[in-house]
Design an enzyme around this catalytic site. Structure first.
Site, PDB file in Angstrom:
ATOM      1  N   HIS A   1       0.835  -1.205   0.000  1.00  0.00           N
ATOM      2  CA  HIS A   1       0.000   0.000   0.000  1.00  0.00           C
ATOM      3  C   HIS A   1       0.864   1.247   0.000  1.00  0.00           C
ATOM      4  O   HIS A   1       0.585   2.210  -0.690  1.00  0.00           O
ATOM      5  CB  HIS A   1      -0.845   0.055   1.286  1.00  0.00           C
ATOM      6  CG  HIS A   1      -1.970  -0.887   1.284  1.00  0.00           C
ATOM      7  ND1 HIS A   1      -2.979  -0.822   0.362  1.00  0.00           N
ATOM      8  CD2 HIS A   1      -2.273  -1.935   2.075  1.00  0.00           C
ATOM      9  CE1 HIS A   1      -3.844  -1.771   0.596  1.00  0.00           C
ATOM     10  NE2 HIS A   1      -3.441  -2.481   1.625  1.00  0.00           N
TER      11      HIS A   1
ATOM     12  N   GLU B   1      -2.068 -12.660 -15.139  1.00  0.00           N
ATOM     13  CA  GLU B   1      -1.436 -12.546 -13.817  1.00  0.00           C
ATOM     14  C   GLU B   1      -1.243 -13.919 -13.188  1.00  0.00           C
ATOM     15  O   GLU B   1      -0.837 -14.046 -12.051  1.00  0.00           O
ATOM     16  CB  GLU B   1      -2.193 -11.609 -12.860  1.00  0.00           C
ATOM     17  CG  GLU B   1      -3.570 -11.248 -13.259  1.00  0.00           C
ATOM     18  CD  GLU B   1      -4.283 -10.253 -12.353  1.00  0.00           C
ATOM     19  OE1 GLU B   1      -3.634  -9.489 -11.632  1.00  0.00           O
ATOM     20  OE2 GLU B   1      -5.517 -10.273 -12.375  1.00  0.00           O
TER      21      GLU B   1
ATOM     22  N   ASP C   1       0.722  -9.673  -9.400  1.00  0.00           N
ATOM     23  CA  ASP C   1       0.251 -11.024  -9.112  1.00  0.00           C
ATOM     24  C   ASP C   1       1.040 -12.077  -9.885  1.00  0.00           C
ATOM     25  O   ASP C   1       1.262 -13.180  -9.389  1.00  0.00           O
ATOM     26  CB  ASP C   1      -1.252 -11.154  -9.425  1.00  0.00           C
ATOM     27  CG  ASP C   1      -2.104 -10.681  -8.260  1.00  0.00           C
ATOM     28  OD1 ASP C   1      -1.782 -11.067  -7.118  1.00  0.00           O
ATOM     29  OD2 ASP C   1      -3.047  -9.916  -8.473  1.00  0.00           O
TER      30      ASP C   1
ATOM     31  N   CYS D   1       0.346  -3.557 -16.625  1.00  0.00           N
ATOM     32  CA  CYS D   1      -0.263  -2.582 -15.709  1.00  0.00           C
ATOM     33  C   CYS D   1       0.124  -2.839 -14.252  1.00  0.00           C
ATOM     34  O   CYS D   1      -0.426  -2.225 -13.346  1.00  0.00           O
ATOM     35  CB  CYS D   1      -1.771  -2.550 -15.876  1.00  0.00           C
ATOM     36  SG  CYS D   1      -2.573  -4.113 -15.508  1.00  0.00           S
TER      37      CYS D   1
END
Ligand code: PEP
Ligand code: MG
Length: 565
Positions: A190, A419, A443, A490
């Protein structure tokens, strides 16, 4: 100042470029129970003191919520509600009547309440973190100590923490937070994502950061991942000079993304809300390559309505006009649970019914989302380059299912995220079913290296320089070449200027990242031609280790790139 700490250089992972210097402010840790407090002899009076303290906590949280961005307001408001919970106050009374000391009574009653919520599971269980926050704040209030978490900053400072929780970051702003340093957290934590969104220089996994004391003067270089305690005047000046050179190098680059010899690469923004879209659209970039729609769904008791979703998607499409917008359908489950779509407890949520798997069980959620997207597309004159993609696709059947689901809504382009290693390996065949793919390196790293992306300690395995991850990207790009279809990236790797060169060399056709990173990536591409990027890619994939891959690429970079880091 007599207690100036010794000059020292700490190293970590730079996750948001830029330099700064200023005083250190520490995230205040929760103090816990007062071990020297007397037992309670007047349960009624002490019960009132607790109620007053809890009320003050609730009021302070609501005041904080007022200044928080829309997306984070509900987190603070729900926590504030817990602070006035009558049931909780009554449980504390019971402890006080037994003669338990006042802060221990709060602690013990909360423990029992938390155990009950955990047992109820689902949404209730998720409130436990908020409950602990209320406990810590109430104990501080009773002990006359400052509230834990990010203190109210008065002078611009550098924030030092073990890691930052989403609620703690609710009110951070670039005006007052000069830099962020954490001892934990990884490149996809985060902290890293938030710092990049806010364009605040940040270093995570900083070895020795736990020893930094309040008020120490720090200098931070979020590009190379360096922190200097008590920097010399020359060091501060050198960093400022680096900032100036960086600004000058960035100032020279604008417009479409392309290599030095004109090979085009679309540069796009990752967004999570309509507000993000408006902010990102103001940057010099070519659209959004990832709209994480789950932000509309998280922290809510019920799913957002068709009207609500149509409104948000319309605002996002309006913000970008005719530019590209890649909307990812709901990616919930695992670390992003939903109260209204709880499929029961899972032992390994990251390998469970998350992402598209959840949409396949709760088709109603996906239907509403697609209907809202189609309505927003129409409402904005069907002029945007709108693309819809599914998260966490593992098989051809899933891709086929998603494609068949989306097409009837008249949405122009359908794609999937890569992913999961199975999707990277089968990219060729998957791309014959859909219009495009976008690689989620966050991921894809986690699943290729079998390393939990939330565990800072596994950062070396999660490095996007791991040759195995790059081989997955190569396999996906081979599929793109064979079918003539676009392959985007991305995940966080797309915003790293060095890795961007490698990804383009492998065949990636668009890169999506925090908007603040686009300028650096564009400038890095402009300094290199496609053949050099391809050579870098070949060396990196063939390297034996992540460190060797990076070193091989560093040997080939244009010297001017160093000014950008
Ligand atoms: C990814 O996994 O790389 C990705 C972009 O998705 P998220 O970070 O939202 O899981
Ligand atoms: Mg992902």
């Amino acid at each position: 100042m007599s207690n100036t700490p010794a000059h020292q250089i700490l190293h970590g992972i730079g996750v948001s470029a830029g330099t700064a210097s200023g005083p250190a402010v520490l995230i205040i840790p929760a103090p816990g129970v007062d071990t020297s407090e007397p037992p309670s002899t007047d349960a009624v009076a002490d019960g009132q003191r607790v109620r007053d303290a809890m009320k003050a906590v609730g009021t302070a949280l609501l005041a904080k919520a007022e200044h928080a961005p829309e997306s984070t307001k509900p987190i603070l408001e729900t926590t504030a509600q817990l602070a006035t919970d009558r049931g909780l106050a009554k449980s504390i009374d019971k402890e006080l009547k037994k003669g338990t000391g006042i802060t221990k009574a709060v602690h013990d009653a909360v423990e029992q309440y938390a155990a009950m919520l955990t047992q109820l599971g689902g949404y209730m269980a998720e409130r436990v973190t908020d409950l602990y926050d209320v406990r810590d704040r109430t104990i501080c209030e009773l002990r006359g100590l400052p509230a834990p978490g990010v203190p109210d900053l008065v002078t611009p400072s550098i924030l030092v923490a073990r890691d930052l929780a989403p609620a703690e970051t609710a009110t951070l702003s670039k005006d007052i937070v000069l830099g962020i340093i954490t001892s934990e957290g990884g490149p996809t934590s985060h902290t890293a994502i938030l710092a990049a969104q806010l364009a605040i220089p940040a270093v995570v996994q900083t070895k020795g950061a736990d020893a930094i004391t309040v008020g120490s003067v720090l200098a931070i270089d979020g590009g190379v991942g360096e922190v200097i305690i008590s920097p010399t005047t020359e060091e501060v000046e050198q960093l400022a000079e680096r900032s100036r050179r960086r600004a000058a190098a960035l100032a020279g680059s604008s417009g479409e993304g392309a290599t030095r010899d004109g090979h085009k690469v679309k540069l796009l923004a990752n967004i999570g809300t309509a507000d993000d879209a408006r902010k990102a659209a103001a940057y010099d970039l070519e659209g959004s390559g990832l709209f994480r729609t789950e932000f509309l769904f998280l922290e809510r008791d019920t799913a957002p309505t068709l009207e609500e979703q149509t409104q948000t998607y319309t605002e996002v499409l309006e913000a970008f006009g005719e530019r590209r917008v890649v909307v990812r359908t709901l990616d919930a489950g695992a670390d992003k649970p939903l109260a209204f779509a709880d499929l029961g407890e899972e032992e390994n949520p990251a390998l469970g019914r998350r992402g598209l798997r959840l949409s396949m069980v709760r088709e109603d959620l996906l239907d509403t989302q697609l209907e809202a997207l189609a309505a927003a597309y129409k409402a904005t004159g069907s002029k945007s380059d709108l693309r819809v993609m599914a998260p966490m696709v593992a098989t051809l059947e899933e891709a086929k299912w998603f494609d068949a689901k989306v097409r009837p809504y008249g949405l122009p382009k359908v794609g999937i995220m890569v992913e999961i290693p199975s999707a990277a390996i089968m990219a060729n065949r998957l791309l014959s079913l859909v219009d495009f793919v976008s690689i989620g390196t966050n991921d894809l790293s986690q699943y290729t290296l079998a390393a939990d992306r939330m565990q800072g300690a596994l950062a070396p395995l999660l490095s996007p320089w791991q040759p195995a991850l790059l081989a997955m990207v190569r396999s996906t790009c081979d599929g793109g070449r064979a079918t003539g279809k676009p392959v985007g990236v991305c995940g966080e790797a797309g915003g790293d200027p060095l890795l961007a060169l490698v990804l383009v060399g492998l065949g990636v056709t668009s890169l999506s990242m925090a908007p603040s990173k686009v300028g650096t990536v564009r400038a890095a591409l402009r300094l290199h031609d496609l053949a050099t990027c391809q050579q870098m890619a070949a060396f990196a994939v063939d390297a034996p280790t992540a460190a060797d891959a990076k070193a091989a690429v560093e040997r080939l970079i244009a010297p001017a790139l160093l000014d950008l880091l």
